[in-house]
Design a protein around this motif. Structure first.
Motif, mmCIF file in Angstrom:
data_model
loop_
_atom_site.group_PDB
_atom_site.id
_atom_site.type_symbol
_atom_site.label_atom_id
_atom_site.label_comp_id
_atom_site.label_asym_id
_atom_site.label_seq_id
_atom_site.Cartn_x
_atom_site.Cartn_y
_atom_site.Cartn_z
ATOM 1 N N PHE A 130 -0.845 -4.534 -8.950
ATOM 2 C CA PHE A 130 -1.297 -4.086 -7.583
ATOM 3 C C PHE A 130 -2.733 -5.330 -7.331
ATOM 4 O O PHE A 130 -2.762 -5.622 -6.513
ATOM 5 N N THR B 209 -1.835 5.714 -10.207
ATOM 6 C CA THR B 209 -1.081 5.005 -10.871
ATOM 7 C C THR B 209 -1.890 3.911 -11.584
ATOM 8 O O THR B 209 -2.894 3.630 -11.292
ATOM 9 N N ASN B 210 -1.094 3.020 -12.432
ATOM 10 C CA ASN B 210 -1.733 2.080 -13.005
ATOM 11 C C ASN B 210 -1.659 0.888 -12.162
ATOM 12 O O ASN B 210 -0.844 0.506 -11.504
ATOM 13 N N THR B 211 -2.859 0.415 -11.559
ATOM 14 C CA THR B 211 -2.996 -0.655 -10.486
ATOM 15 C C THR B 211 -3.254 -2.157 -10.968
ATOM 16 O O THR B 211 -3.506 -2.937 -10.114
ATOM 17 N N HIS B 212 -3.054 -2.203 -12.215
ATOM 18 C CA HIS B 212 -3.411 -3.606 -12.577
ATOM 19 C C HIS B 212 -2.483 -4.759 -12.094
ATOM 20 O O HIS B 212 -2.905 -5.778 -11.478
ATOM 21 N N LEU C 187 -7.100 1.171 -4.288
ATOM 22 C CA LEU C 187 -6.451 1.044 -5.594
ATOM 23 C C LEU C 187 -7.311 2.259 -6.402
ATOM 24 O O LEU C 187 -6.743 2.647 -7.257
ATOM 25 N N ASP C 188 -8.526 2.256 -6.360
ATOM 26 C CA ASP C 188 -9.379 3.234 -7.004
ATOM 27 C C ASP C 188 -9.076 4.413 -7.102
ATOM 28 O O ASP C 188 -9.177 5.227 -8.011
ATOM 29 N N ALA D 74 -5.836 5.703 -6.511
ATOM 30 C CA ALA D 74 -4.309 5.655 -6.595
ATOM 31 C C ALA D 74 -4.082 6.244 -7.764
ATOM 32 O O ALA D 74 -4.761 6.101 -8.830
ATOM 33 N N THR E 270 0.833 -1.286 0.038
ATOM 34 C CA THR E 270 0.126 -0.125 -0.120
ATOM 35 C C THR E 270 0.652 1.259 0.083
ATOM 36 O O THR E 270 0.465 2.094 -0.665
ATOM 37 N N LEU F 264 1.974 2.696 -3.214
ATOM 38 C CA LEU F 264 0.768 3.458 -3.960
ATOM 39 C C LEU F 264 0.862 5.092 -3.837
ATOM 40 O O LEU F 264 1.027 5.342 -2.716
#
Length: 311
Positions: A194, A189-192, A184-185, A187, A162, A165
């Motif tokens: 994570f 950045t690209n969270t794929h 994650l929603d 953040a 975490t 992020l």
């Protein structure tokens, strides 16, 4: 390792923004929290004051499970109760990380305790002659230590990821608590990657453990064919309670964590089941058909009444 966050607090949308609904939620969750603490503390006090129960590994684990449930409920419910009184619900960044750590620490420990309870039932039913030598005090202590250690390592991994992020602007979380998925929603950045980590660290682990537990209970139930009718009845009563609690804990967790992040509005409702309702229902499930616990509760109450009358 530094978190590049510029966000100092998060705004929680909660279960509803309707003021009338929030008043109902305040009453409901306040009652649920009081009942949860009361039910779990009653089990703990009963077992600690009943030498016959405390000497049994099954009830030793049950007391520890009740303690975890009381703590787990305290991670979410008090803040939900307070937040329902306010239109704007906020939580500091530090508070969010603390809630995230506590949630996964306690749930990780509970997962291991439920596994230990299943193993205890397997040994008791399938290897009764070796039960006292296998499930001794030292081994039970090791299992409890393993639960604390496993929960700590699991939550530390969650926290470390975490902190990778970046949170640089959006801070509105569509949830009633802080968890890895809703974070994650927001953040930046690209969270794929994570999201895949969540599936591997939490979801896949839940699936493997749940599958193993179902297989072990299948073996237990299969072995009951050789037992007497009274033995089968008692074993089925105990195992039925365990299975109900396992399903109540694992199925919602698998639904939430064993898939890539997506905007399922039902996620919050599922989180209510395993985060708030499960700790409330577990004491009821374990005591409803358990004569030993109910009889011990009556004895404890009688002793308390005698002491209070003596004063």
């Amino acid at each position: 390792m530094q978190n590049q966050s510029f966000v100092t607090e998060f705004v929680l949308l909660g279960l509803s923004q309707n003021p009338n609904v929030q008043k109902i939620l305040f009453v409901v969750f306040l009652f649920v929290y009081i009942a949860t603490l009361g039910g779990n503390m009653l089990i703990i006090v009963t077992i600690l004051n009943s030498p016959a129960l405390l000497g049994s590994p099954m009830y030793f684990f049950l007391a520890f499970l009740s303690f975890l449930d009381a703590c787990f409920s305290s991670v979410f419910t008090p803040k939900m109760v307070v937040d329902s009184l306010y239109e704007r619900k906020t939580i500091s960044f530090e508070g969010c990380m603390t809630q995230l750590f506590a949630e996964h620490f306690l749930s990780g420990a509970e997962l291991i305790v439920l596994t230990a309870m299943a193993y205890d039932r397997y040994v008791a039913i399938c290897k009764p002659l070796y039960y006292s030598s296998i499930m001794n005090r030292r081994f039970c202590g090791i299992l409890i230590g393993l639960a604390w250690t496993g929960g700590f390592l699991h939550s530390m991994i969650q926290i470390l990821f975490t902190f990778q992020l970046p949170f640089c602007g959006p801070n509105v979380i569509d949830h009633f608590c802080c968890d890895f998925q809703p974070l994650l929603d927001v953040a930046c950045t690209n969270t794929h990657v994570f999201g895949l980590f969540v599936v591997l660290n939490s979801g896949f682990f839940c699936i493997i453990t749940f599958s193993w537990l179902l297989v072990s209970y299948g073996v237990i139930l299969f072995s009951l064919r050789t037992h007497s009718s009274e033995g089968r009845r008692k074993a089925l009563s105990t195992c039925g309670s365990h299975i109900a609690v396992v399903v109540l804990f694992f199925v919602p967790c698998i639904f939430v964590y064993a898939r890539p992040p997506s905007a399922f509005s039902s996620d919050k409702m599922v989180a209510v089941v395993y985060g708030i309702l499960a700790p409330l229902l577990n004491p009821l499930i374990y005591t409803f058909r358990n004569k030993e616990v109910k009889n011990s509760m009556r004895k404890v109450w009688k002793r308390l009444l005698v002491v209070s009358d003596a004063k």
